[in-house]
Design a protein around this motif. Structure first.
Motif, PDB file in Angstrom:
ATOM      1  N   THR A  37       0.825  -1.205   0.000  1.00  0.00           N
ATOM      2  CA  THR A  37       0.000   0.000   0.000  1.00  0.00           C
ATOM      3  C   THR A  37       0.859   1.255   0.000  1.00  0.00           C
ATOM      4  N   THR A  38       1.887   1.273   0.833  1.00  0.00           N
ATOM      5  CA  THR A  38       2.786   2.419   0.881  1.00  0.00           C
ATOM      6  C   THR A  38       3.530   2.583  -0.444  1.00  0.00           C
ATOM      7  N   GLY A  39       3.935   1.487  -1.049  1.00  0.00           N
ATOM      8  CA  GLY A  39       4.605   1.549  -2.349  1.00  0.00           C
ATOM      9  C   GLY A  39       3.699   2.082  -3.442  1.00  0.00           C
ATOM     10  N   ILE A  40       2.449   1.645  -3.442  1.00  0.00           N
ATOM     11  CA  ILE A  40       1.500   2.133  -4.456  1.00  0.00           C
ATOM     12  C   ILE A  40       1.241   3.621  -4.274  1.00  0.00           C
ATOM     13  N   LEU A  41       1.064   4.064  -3.029  1.00  0.00           N
ATOM     14  CA  LEU A  41       0.853   5.492  -2.787  1.00  0.00           C
ATOM     15  C   LEU A  41       2.084   6.316  -3.141  1.00  0.00           C
ATOM     16  N   THR A  42       3.271   5.790  -2.851  1.00  0.00           N
ATOM     17  CA  THR A  42       4.506   6.502  -3.200  1.00  0.00           C
ATOM     18  C   THR A  42       4.670   6.604  -4.713  1.00  0.00           C
TER      19      THR A  42
END
Length: 69
Positions: free
Chosen positions: A41-46
């Motif tokens: 999730t953090t990777g997709i948002l980044t």
């Protein structure tokens, strides 16, 4: 100085959005069994924020101001 403030403000908004998005999916932050979901999730948002900055914000708002006809 205003660009640093803008970057920090954007990061705070992204962190808050990540926290609520994880809560929406029932993921407790820093829980060992859900750590891979947190990373995805953090990777997709980044990645989304980088794409927005590179292809939307910079070309239309940053570089558009410097060109005067």
């Amino acid at each position: 100085m205003k660009y640093i403030f803008g970057i920090l403000f954007t990061l705070v908004i992204l962190f808050v959005a990540t926290y609520f998005l994880l809560g929406l999916w029932g993921i407790h932050f820093l829980d060992a069994e859900n750590f891979s979901k947190i990373l995805w999730t953090t990777g997709i948002l980044t990645l989304t924020s980088i794409i927005l900055v590179c292809f939307v914000i910079l070309p239309f708002f940053w570089f558009g101001q410097k060109r005067k006809i």
